[in-house]
Design a protein around this motif. Structure first.
Motif, PDB file in Angstrom:
ATOM      1  N   ILE A  27       0.873  -1.176   0.000  1.00 46.85           N
ATOM      2  CA  ILE A  27       0.000   0.000   0.000  1.00 46.85           C
ATOM      3  C   ILE A  27       0.908   1.223   0.000  1.00 46.85           C
ATOM      4  N   ALA A  28       0.739   2.120  -0.968  1.00 43.33           N
ATOM      5  CA  ALA A  28       1.620   3.285  -1.101  1.00 43.33           C
ATOM      6  C   ALA A  28       0.815   4.572  -1.017  1.00 43.33           C
ATOM      7  N   ILE A  29       1.293   5.504  -0.199  1.00 45.65           N
ATOM      8  CA  ILE A  29       0.641   6.801   0.004  1.00 45.65           C
ATOM      9  C   ILE A  29       1.609   7.894  -0.437  1.00 45.65           C
ATOM     10  N   ARG A  30       1.193   8.731  -1.359  1.00 51.05           N
ATOM     11  CA  ARG A  30       2.076   9.788  -1.859  1.00 51.05           C
ATOM     12  C   ARG A  30       2.328  10.834  -0.777  1.00 51.05           C
ATOM     13  N   LEU A  31       3.608  11.213  -0.610  1.00 53.26           N
ATOM     14  CA  LEU A  31       3.988  12.217   0.383  1.00 53.26           C
ATOM     15  C   LEU A  31       4.430  13.525  -0.236  1.00 53.26           C
ATOM     16  N   GLU A  32       4.733  13.520  -1.531  1.00 52.22           N
ATOM     17  CA  GLU A  32       5.175  14.737  -2.211  1.00 52.22           C
ATOM     18  C   GLU A  32       4.934  14.567  -3.707  1.00 52.22           C
ATOM     19  N   PRO A  33       4.892  15.669  -4.466  1.00 50.13           N
ATOM     20  CA  PRO A  33       4.680  15.550  -5.916  1.00 50.13           C
ATOM     21  C   PRO A  33       5.945  15.085  -6.621  1.00 50.13           C
ATOM     22  N   ASP A  34       5.783  14.648  -7.863  1.00 50.54           N
ATOM     23  CA  ASP A  34       6.947  14.393  -8.705  1.00 50.54           C
ATOM     24  C   ASP A  34       7.641  15.721  -8.989  1.00 50.54           C
ATOM     25  N   ALA A  84      -0.884  12.492   8.737  1.00 53.57           N
ATOM     26  CA  ALA A  84      -0.064  13.679   8.964  1.00 53.57           C
ATOM     27  C   ALA A  84       0.926  13.930   7.824  1.00 53.57           C
ATOM     28  N   LEU A  85       1.425  12.849   7.211  1.00 56.69           N
ATOM     29  CA  LEU A  85       2.460  12.991   6.193  1.00 56.69           C
ATOM     30  C   LEU A  85       1.900  13.059   4.775  1.00 56.69           C
ATOM     31  N   ARG A  86       0.666  12.620   4.563  1.00 59.05           N
ATOM     32  CA  ARG A  86       0.089  12.519   3.230  1.00 59.05           C
ATOM     33  C   ARG A  86       0.161  13.847   2.476  1.00 59.05           C
ATOM     34  N   TRP A  87       0.524  13.769   1.197  1.00 57.96           N
ATOM     35  CA  TRP A  87       0.534  14.972   0.349  1.00 57.96           C
ATOM     36  C   TRP A  87      -0.888  15.247  -0.123  1.00 57.96           C
ATOM     37  N   ARG A  88      -1.310  16.484   0.019  1.00 62.10           N
ATOM     38  CA  ARG A  88      -2.689  16.854  -0.313  1.00 62.10           C
ATOM     39  C   ARG A  88      -2.774  17.732  -1.551  1.00 62.10           C
TER      40      ARG A  88
END
Length: 297
Positions: free
Chosen positions: A156-163, A291-295
């Motif tokens: 399971i992968a959660i994006r933390l920052e954009p490319d 808390a870390l998820r990129w929104r």
């Protein structure tokens, strides 16, 4: 089963997995000597040698491997049962073991982790910084942080920052001494700052992309590092030409402290993701993910 046997069996599983009294003791929170004494007591009570010890290593015996095979699902089920109780708490609590790379530790975690710890006093986090592609299951980690392209599909992968684009940059002072490269071949005439992989020991070639074409170039220079902080400091001091992520250098590119070249060939860097096995997530890890998820921008 006598009182304390369950603790010793759980400790044995950690020793067998890490194959080190020192590492296992640090993970459990005991001294190595106390842990070794506990293992000898367990072996005496069971009447079986579970661990083969030498002056430099420790490994499970055949009997130890058989016991570990039986213990692992039982301990995993117990951990899952205990974790499910957290849903009844008013606030999340527990321990999180996280592995990440240097880049993410000094950007994503340094930015967001302090506030998370203040807001969640009952959660304890252990962060291991390692640029190698760590197997989080074998290493006993709850989650890891890596670039998106390096995460296995079964996680399971959660994006933390954009490319972000990786841009070749130098300072005005550097380009006062060396002409700006107009082609990829011109890099051979520059003092390029290179990176050596920790895992393989080879120097990473510079990767460029344009119109679906990818070119890898080995460059020369005075400095080879395996640390992005030192590479960035050297670039910003005008001592070499190097690669920085666009979002890290945005302000310096905007005000002219850094100058980008060969922009038509800038490749994309896959932004970091937090990842974990496809299993029930604990409330503590769920809170960290939130808390870390990129929104988005």
């Amino acid at each position: 089963m006598k009182r304390g046997d369950l603790d010793d069996l759980a400790a044995f599983a950690v020793v067998a997995r890490t194959r080190s009294f020192t590492r296992a003791a640090a993970e459990i929170g005991l001294s190595p000597s106390a842990l070794s004494h506990a293992m000898r007591g367990l072996e005496q009570r069971l009447g079986v040698t579970l661990l083969a010890r030498t002056t430099r290593s420790v490994a499970p015996t055949a009997a130890g491997k058989q016991l570990l095979h039986a213990l692992e699902p039982a301990l995993a089920g117990l951990a899952q049962g205990l974790a499910s109780l957290e849903n009844w708490r008013d606030t999340p609590a527990g321990n999180i073991r996280l592995t990440t790379l240097h880049y993410a530790s000094r950007t994503i975690l340094a930015d967001k982790l302090p506030a998370f710890l203040r807001d969640h006093p009952d959660i304890t986090i252990e962060v291991t910084i390692d640029d190698r592609l760590t197997d989080i299951v074998a290493g006993g980690f709850d989650a890891g942080i890596r670039p998106g392209g390096a995460v296995d599909n079964d996680m399971i992968a959660i994006r933390l920052e954009p490319d972000s684009r990786a841009r070749v940059v130098g300072t005005p002072d550097y380009f006062a001494r060396y002409p700006r490269p107009q082609t990829l071949q011109d890099l051979q005439d520059h003092r390029c700052i290179n990176y050596r992989r920790v895992t393989t020991g080879d120097v990473v070639p510079w990767r460029f992309e344009r119109d679906g074409e990818t070119i890898n170039i080995k460059t020369g220079g005075q400095l080879i590092v395996n640390d992005g902080v030192l590479a960035g400091a050297t670039i910003r001091a005008g001592a070499g030409l190097g690669i920085l992520l666009e979002h890290e250098a945005a302000a310096e590119l905007a005000d002219g402290r850094l100058i980008a070249v060969l922009d038509g060939w800038s490749p994309t860097f896959h932004g970091c993701h937090l990842y974990y096995p496809n299993r029930q997530i604990t409330p503590a890890l769920r809170a960290l993910v939130a808390a870390l998820r990129w929104r988005g921008d």
